[in-house]
Design a protein around this motif. Structure first.
Motif, PDB file in Angstrom:
ATOM      1  N   GLN A 124       5.948  -3.455  -5.251  1.00 50.78           N
ATOM      2  CA  GLN A 124       7.009  -2.675  -6.217  1.00 50.78           C
ATOM      3  C   GLN A 124       6.468  -1.732  -7.217  1.00 50.78           C
ATOM      4  OE1 GLN A 124       9.055  -6.222  -8.125  1.00 50.78           O
ATOM      5  NE2 GLN A 124      10.455  -5.924  -6.649  1.00 50.78           N
ATOM      6  N   LYS A 125       4.788  -2.686  -7.744  1.00 51.28           N
ATOM      7  CA  LYS A 125       4.198  -2.168  -8.626  1.00 51.28           C
ATOM      8  C   LYS A 125       2.702  -1.868  -7.767  1.00 51.28           C
ATOM      9  CE  LYS A 125       2.254  -6.160 -10.133  1.00 51.28           C
ATOM     10  NZ  LYS A 125       1.580  -7.418 -11.125  1.00 51.28           N
ATOM     11  N   LYS A 126       1.814  -0.333  -7.921  1.00 50.48           N
ATOM     12  CA  LYS A 126       0.338   0.090  -7.259  1.00 50.48           C
ATOM     13  C   LYS A 126      -0.398  -1.482  -7.512  1.00 50.48           C
ATOM     14  CE  LYS A 126      -1.051   4.870  -7.148  1.00 50.48           C
ATOM     15  NZ  LYS A 126      -1.740   5.212  -8.058  1.00 50.48           N
ATOM     16  N   VAL A 127      -0.745  -1.490  -5.612  1.00 51.63           N
ATOM     17  CA  VAL A 127      -2.292  -3.123  -5.219  1.00 51.63           C
ATOM     18  C   VAL A 127      -2.902  -2.635  -5.432  1.00 51.63           C
ATOM     19  CG1 VAL A 127       0.089  -4.552  -5.234  1.00 51.63           C
ATOM     20  CG2 VAL A 127      -0.995  -3.058  -3.706  1.00 51.63           C
ATOM     21  N   LYS A 128      -3.968  -3.234  -5.278  1.00 50.40           N
ATOM     22  CA  LYS A 128      -5.301  -2.727  -4.661  1.00 50.40           C
ATOM     23  C   LYS A 128      -5.770  -2.823  -3.342  1.00 50.40           C
ATOM     24  CE  LYS A 128      -7.787  -2.053  -9.045  1.00 50.40           C
ATOM     25  NZ  LYS A 128      -8.780  -2.956 -10.319  1.00 50.40           N
TER      26      LYS A 128
END
Length: 192
Positions: A74-78
């Motif tokens: 859902q959101k940018k992740v590392k």
């Protein structure tokens, strides 16, 4: 274990697998935060078989190659590590031999970040998602895609028994360069 060869956007490694799943303590499994999908599957051998922590079950594709596993956040992740469990001894021609790892914001802009060749793998295969530059310790993405490009013995469908994705564990104390583990150190630590 892995041999890397130079490429512009792509790194190719040859991996064989390990019986132990050993991951750095500074990593956390990120897969529960994602929506998973596959390009095809035999009935009863879909996404749940990839995520059930059971090495006896597996995803089995059902269609033309490449076979795809899509992992969307859902959101940018590392992310810095992809781990697959494959077993050539049990699955033979269903075992992947060449895999492409792609990342992007969605299906519209996937970019290949790594290509890996598997040599009769049995066990956990660790694939680093970091770049060739030592400063690139992770990728920052909304979506990861695993594409099975070919199988051993020219097999058509593929088996992957488990997939795990790891990212760096966030530092619980902002601007704190150390990860204190004892209660005493945490109690008396200060942020400057």
């Amino acid at each position: 274990m892995a041999t890397e060869s130079d490429g512009e956007e792509e790194t190719t490694g040859k991996l064989s697998g390990s019986q132990n799943l050993a991951v750095d303590d500074d990593s956390r499994e990120m897969a529960k935060k994602a929506a998973w999908s596959v390009s095809s599957c035999k009935p009863g051998n879909g996404v749940p078989s990839l995520r059930d922590d059971n090495l006896e079950t597996y995803w089995q594709s059902d269609g033309a190659q490449p076979h795809l596993v899509n992992i969307q956040f859902q959101k940018k992740v590392k992310l810095h590590l992809l781990v697959l469990y494959v077993d050539y001894k049990l699955d033979e021609s269903y075992t992947p031999s060449k895999i492409s790892i792609r990342a992007g914001d969605g299906f519209h802009n996937m970019k290949e970040i790594k290509t890996v060749e598997l040599v009769k793998p049995v066990g956990w295969v660790h694939i680093s998602l970091s770049g060739t530059d030592p400063r690139d310790t992770f990728i920052h993405t909304f979506m990861l895609q695993i594409a099975v490009l070919s199988n051993h013995l020219n097999g058509r469908d593929t088996h992957i028994r488990q997939i795990k994705i790891y990212g760096p564990r966030p530092n619980p104390v902002p601007n704190q360069p150390f990860h204190f583990t004892s209660k005493e150190f945490i109690t008396y630590s200060t942020i400057r």
